[in-house]
Motif scaffolding. Structure first.
Motif, PDB file in Angstrom:
ATOM      1  N   ALA A   1      27.778  47.402  45.376  1.00  0.00           N
ATOM      2  CA  ALA A   1      27.079  48.631  44.966  1.00  0.00           C
ATOM      3  C   ALA A   1      26.021  48.366  43.905  1.00  0.00           C
ATOM      4  O   ALA A   1      25.016  49.077  43.831  1.00  0.00           O
ATOM      5  CB  ALA A   1      28.084  49.658  44.455  1.00  0.00           C
ATOM      6  N   ALA A   2      26.238  47.348  43.070  1.00  0.00           N
ATOM      7  CA  ALA A   2      25.306  47.068  41.989  1.00  0.00           C
ATOM      8  C   ALA A   2      24.114  46.234  42.431  1.00  0.00           C
ATOM      9  O   ALA A   2      23.195  46.013  41.643  1.00  0.00           O
ATOM     10  CB  ALA A   2      26.045  46.352  40.858  1.00  0.00           C
ATOM     11  N   TRP A   3      24.115  45.759  43.667  1.00  0.00           N
ATOM     12  CA  TRP A   3      23.007  44.947  44.147  1.00  0.00           C
ATOM     13  C   TRP A   3      21.775  45.823  44.327  1.00  0.00           C
ATOM     14  O   TRP A   3      21.883  47.019  44.640  1.00  0.00           O
ATOM     15  CB  TRP A   3      23.397  44.273  45.465  1.00  0.00           C
ATOM     16  CG  TRP A   3      24.417  43.181  45.276  1.00  0.00           C
ATOM     17  CD1 TRP A   3      25.555  43.247  44.525  1.00  0.00           C
ATOM     18  CD2 TRP A   3      24.402  41.879  45.853  1.00  0.00           C
ATOM     19  NE1 TRP A   3      26.247  42.067  44.601  1.00  0.00           N
ATOM     20  CE2 TRP A   3      25.566  41.212  45.403  1.00  0.00           C
ATOM     21  CE3 TRP A   3      23.531  41.214  46.706  1.00  0.00           C
ATOM     22  CZ2 TRP A   3      25.867  39.904  45.780  1.00  0.00           C
ATOM     23  CZ3 TRP A   3      23.828  39.914  47.082  1.00  0.00           C
ATOM     24  CH2 TRP A   3      24.972  39.267  46.618  1.00  0.00           C
ATOM     25  N   PRO A   4      20.576  45.260  44.153  1.00  0.00           N
ATOM     26  CA  PRO A   4      19.358  46.076  44.222  1.00  0.00           C
ATOM     27  C   PRO A   4      19.210  46.883  45.502  1.00  0.00           C
ATOM     28  O   PRO A   4      18.711  48.007  45.476  1.00  0.00           O
ATOM     29  CB  PRO A   4      18.241  45.031  44.096  1.00  0.00           C
ATOM     30  CG  PRO A   4      18.861  43.915  43.326  1.00  0.00           C
ATOM     31  CD  PRO A   4      20.293  43.867  43.776  1.00  0.00           C
TER      32      PRO A   4
ATOM     33  N   THR B   1      22.939  46.199  51.267  1.00  0.00           N
ATOM     34  CA  THR B   1      22.573  46.279  52.681  1.00  0.00           C
ATOM     35  C   THR B   1      22.520  44.897  53.333  1.00  0.00           C
ATOM     36  O   THR B   1      23.051  44.695  54.433  1.00  0.00           O
ATOM     37  CB  THR B   1      21.211  46.978  52.843  1.00  0.00           C
ATOM     38  OG1 THR B   1      21.302  48.302  52.307  1.00  0.00           O
ATOM     39  CG2 THR B   1      20.816  47.046  54.315  1.00  0.00           C
ATOM     40  N   ALA B   2      21.887  43.943  52.656  1.00  0.00           N
ATOM     41  CA  ALA B   2      21.748  42.608  53.231  1.00  0.00           C
ATOM     42  C   ALA B   2      23.096  41.906  53.341  1.00  0.00           C
ATOM     43  O   ALA B   2      23.377  41.230  54.338  1.00  0.00           O
ATOM     44  CB  ALA B   2      20.789  41.774  52.388  1.00  0.00           C
ATOM     45  N   VAL B   3      23.931  42.073  52.319  1.00  0.00           N
ATOM     46  CA  VAL B   3      25.259  41.451  52.362  1.00  0.00           C
ATOM     47  C   VAL B   3      26.089  42.049  53.487  1.00  0.00           C
ATOM     48  O   VAL B   3      26.753  41.323  54.252  1.00  0.00           O
ATOM     49  CB  VAL B   3      25.987  41.609  51.009  1.00  0.00           C
ATOM     50  CG1 VAL B   3      27.421  41.089  51.109  1.00  0.00           C
ATOM     51  CG2 VAL B   3      25.245  40.867  49.911  1.00  0.00           C
ATOM     52  N   LYS B   4      26.063  43.360  53.610  1.00  0.00           N
ATOM     53  CA  LYS B   4      26.830  44.020  54.673  1.00  0.00           C
ATOM     54  C   LYS B   4      26.361  43.558  56.050  1.00  0.00           C
ATOM     55  O   LYS B   4      27.171  43.334  56.959  1.00  0.00           O
ATOM     56  CB  LYS B   4      26.706  45.534  54.544  1.00  0.00           C
ATOM     57  CG  LYS B   4      27.405  46.105  53.326  1.00  0.00           C
ATOM     58  CD  LYS B   4      27.130  47.607  53.187  1.00  0.00           C
ATOM     59  CE  LYS B   4      27.737  48.187  51.937  1.00  0.00           C
ATOM     60  NZ  LYS B   4      27.404  49.619  51.761  1.00  0.00           N
ATOM     61  N   ALA B   5      25.040  43.395  56.216  1.00  0.00           N
ATOM     62  CA  ALA B   5      24.510  42.915  57.492  1.00  0.00           C
ATOM     63  C   ALA B   5      24.974  41.492  57.762  1.00  0.00           C
ATOM     64  O   ALA B   5      25.341  41.154  58.897  1.00  0.00           O
ATOM     65  CB  ALA B   5      22.982  42.981  57.473  1.00  0.00           C
ATOM     66  N   SER B   6      24.969  40.663  56.734  1.00  0.00           N
ATOM     67  CA  SER B   6      25.418  39.288  56.881  1.00  0.00           C
ATOM     68  C   SER B   6      26.887  39.221  57.253  1.00  0.00           C
ATOM     69  O   SER B   6      27.296  38.426  58.125  1.00  0.00           O
ATOM     70  CB  SER B   6      25.172  38.523  55.578  1.00  0.00           C
ATOM     71  OG  SER B   6      25.610  37.186  55.677  1.00  0.00           O
TER      72      SER B   6
ATOM     73  N   THR C   1      36.549  42.562  50.956  1.00  0.00           N
ATOM     74  CA  THR C   1      36.771  42.517  49.513  1.00  0.00           C
ATOM     75  C   THR C   1      35.508  42.863  48.737  1.00  0.00           C
ATOM     76  O   THR C   1      35.571  43.251  47.577  1.00  0.00           O
ATOM     77  CB  THR C   1      37.265  41.125  49.075  1.00  0.00           C
ATOM     78  OG1 THR C   1      36.215  40.163  49.239  1.00  0.00           O
ATOM     79  CG2 THR C   1      38.460  40.690  49.891  1.00  0.00           C
ATOM     80  N   LEU C   2      34.357  42.719  49.386  1.00  0.00           N
ATOM     81  CA  LEU C   2      33.071  42.986  48.741  1.00  0.00           C
ATOM     82  C   LEU C   2      32.594  44.420  48.932  1.00  0.00           C
ATOM     83  O   LEU C   2      31.762  44.903  48.161  1.00  0.00           O
ATOM     84  CB  LEU C   2      32.006  42.037  49.297  1.00  0.00           C
ATOM     85  CG  LEU C   2      32.336  40.547  49.286  1.00  0.00           C
ATOM     86  CD1 LEU C   2      31.216  39.760  49.947  1.00  0.00           C
ATOM     87  CD2 LEU C   2      32.577  40.049  47.874  1.00  0.00           C
ATOM     88  N   THR C   3      33.112  45.085  49.945  1.00  0.00           N
ATOM     89  CA  THR C   3      32.598  46.407  50.309  1.00  0.00           C
ATOM     90  C   THR C   3      33.575  47.545  50.022  1.00  0.00           C
ATOM     91  O   THR C   3      33.177  48.708  50.051  1.00  0.00           O
ATOM     92  CB  THR C   3      32.217  46.435  51.796  1.00  0.00           C
ATOM     93  OG1 THR C   3      33.366  46.121  52.597  1.00  0.00           O
ATOM     94  CG2 THR C   3      31.126  45.415  52.094  1.00  0.00           C
ATOM     95  N   GLU C   4      34.833  47.228  49.763  1.00  0.00           N
ATOM     96  CA  GLU C   4      35.807  48.274  49.444  1.00  0.00           C
ATOM     97  C   GLU C   4      35.691  48.667  47.972  1.00  0.00           C
ATOM     98  O   GLU C   4      35.367  47.843  47.120  1.00  0.00           O
ATOM     99  CB  GLU C   4      37.226  47.782  49.742  1.00  0.00           C
ATOM    100  CG  GLU C   4      37.487  47.600  51.237  1.00  0.00           C
ATOM    101  CD  GLU C   4      38.879  47.063  51.526  1.00  0.00           C
ATOM    102  OE1 GLU C   4      39.631  46.764  50.566  1.00  0.00           O
ATOM    103  OE2 GLU C   4      39.216  46.941  52.709  1.00  0.00           O
ATOM    104  N   PRO C   5      35.948  49.923  47.634  1.00  0.00           N
ATOM    105  CA  PRO C   5      35.784  50.389  46.253  1.00  0.00           C
ATOM    106  C   PRO C   5      36.916  49.941  45.335  1.00  0.00           C
ATOM    107  O   PRO C   5      38.064  49.786  45.755  1.00  0.00           O
ATOM    108  CB  PRO C   5      35.769  51.907  46.397  1.00  0.00           C
ATOM    109  CG  PRO C   5      36.579  52.175  47.629  1.00  0.00           C
ATOM    110  CD  PRO C   5      36.295  51.031  48.555  1.00  0.00           C
ATOM    111  N   ALA C   6      36.571  49.768  44.070  1.00  0.00           N
ATOM    112  CA  ALA C   6      37.567  49.477  43.048  1.00  0.00           C
ATOM    113  C   ALA C   6      38.337  50.748  42.694  1.00  0.00           C
ATOM    114  O   ALA C   6      37.847  51.861  42.876  1.00  0.00           O
ATOM    115  CB  ALA C   6      36.888  48.920  41.803  1.00  0.00           C
ATOM    116  N   VAL C   7      39.544  50.553  42.179  1.00  0.00           N
ATOM    117  CA  VAL C   7      40.392  51.672  41.765  1.00  0.00           C
ATOM    118  C   VAL C   7      40.862  51.408  40.342  1.00  0.00           C
ATOM    119  O   VAL C   7      41.644  50.490  40.085  1.00  0.00           O
ATOM    120  CB  VAL C   7      41.610  51.834  42.700  1.00  0.00           C
ATOM    121  CG1 VAL C   7      42.468  53.011  42.236  1.00  0.00           C
ATOM    122  CG2 VAL C   7      41.171  52.012  44.146  1.00  0.00           C
ATOM    123  N   LEU C   8      40.372  52.215  39.407  1.00  0.00           N
ATOM    124  CA  LEU C   8      40.752  52.082  38.001  1.00  0.00           C
ATOM    125  C   LEU C   8      41.405  53.364  37.523  1.00  0.00           C
ATOM    126  O   LEU C   8      40.918  54.458  37.799  1.00  0.00           O
ATOM    127  CB  LEU C   8      39.528  51.794  37.138  1.00  0.00           C
ATOM    128  CG  LEU C   8      38.869  50.421  37.297  1.00  0.00           C
ATOM    129  CD1 LEU C   8      37.574  50.368  36.502  1.00  0.00           C
ATOM    130  CD2 LEU C   8      39.811  49.318  36.830  1.00  0.00           C
TER     131      LEU C   8
END
Length: 232
Positions: free
Chosen positions: A110-113, A117-122, A162-169
């Motif tokens: 989420a913090a990526w510019p 999108t590019a990571v998800k596509a990859s 692990t990169l696309t699921e949300p954190a839970v705090l």
């Protein structure tokens, strides 16, 4: 005696801490490098982000560790930050090594510019995994050719969920006793989230004149920062 639980970033496993662990143990502490599910020797184990959080909590509780210093590098700051609040009074300190930090409801990407999108596509193009990086990815980070070759040889594709699921705090991250290690050769300014956390009184900043993988480029210096975080 502190117990360090060491978690390396994306694509890496427990082996990444091989040159840091001896100095921690020589100082009389426990050192427990951890491979997260789906990586290195645990390759093939299905994993989402909460799997990685559970990996860390299970390591602490399964070994009945106390006075725990959780150490998260790069991506692993996300699950480490979540695990820190789940181990209760076992926690002594958290060290985020040039890492992302979790925000409730937000994913790593989420913090990526581009919002990831590019990571998800990859990930979609590579069977649900973030593929390995090229040797050029590690240039400019104070690493020798041999160190880069070692990283490449030991890396495995990273479980994409692990990169696309949300954190839970459950509570504010700035309530944790923490040290943030900024690696200056990365060249980036501190993120707004980290800068804000450092103003709260519970977090400290340490800086290293090296790149994003200090466990390879400056392992002994990193070990000393970890020991100071543990109160030495």
């Amino acid at each position: 005696m502190a117990n360090f639980v060491l978690v390396a970033g994306a694509r890496l496993g427990a082996w990444a801490w091989d040159e840091v662990v001896p100095d921690l143990r020589a100082a009389g502490h426990g050192a427990h490098p951890l491979t997260l599910s789906g990586l290195a020797d645990k390759r093939g184990v299905p994993a989402g982000q909460q799997t990685h959080v559970r990996d860390i909590v299970d390591e602490v509780e399964g070994r009945d560790l106390r006075d725990v210093v959780l150490v998260g590098h790069s991506y692993s700051g996300i699950p480490v930050g979540q695990a820190a609040e789940r181990i209760g009074d076992r926690l002594a300190h958290v060290v985020f090594v040039d890492s992302s930090v979790p925000a409730d409801g937000e994913a790593f990407v989420a913090a990526w510019p581009d919002g990831g999108t590019a990571v998800k596509a990859s990930i979609a193009e590579n069977g649900g995994f973030w593929p390995l990086a090229s040797a050029a990815h590690y240039d400019g980070h104070g690493l020798t050719d041999e160190q880069i070759a070692r990283i490449l040889a030991g890396s495995t594709p990273h479980p994409g969920a692990t990169l696309t699921e949300p954190a839970v705090l459950a509570r504010p991250l700035d309530e944790l006793p923490a040290t943030y290690v900024r690696c200056l050769l990365t060249g980036d300014e501190l993120g707004h989230d980290v800068a804000e956390l450092l103003t709260g009184g519970h977090w400290r900043l340490a800086e290293m004149d090296t790149g994003h993988w200090p466990m390879f480029s400056r392992p002994r210096e990193l070990a000393q920062i970890l020991l100071r975080a543990a109160g030495e």
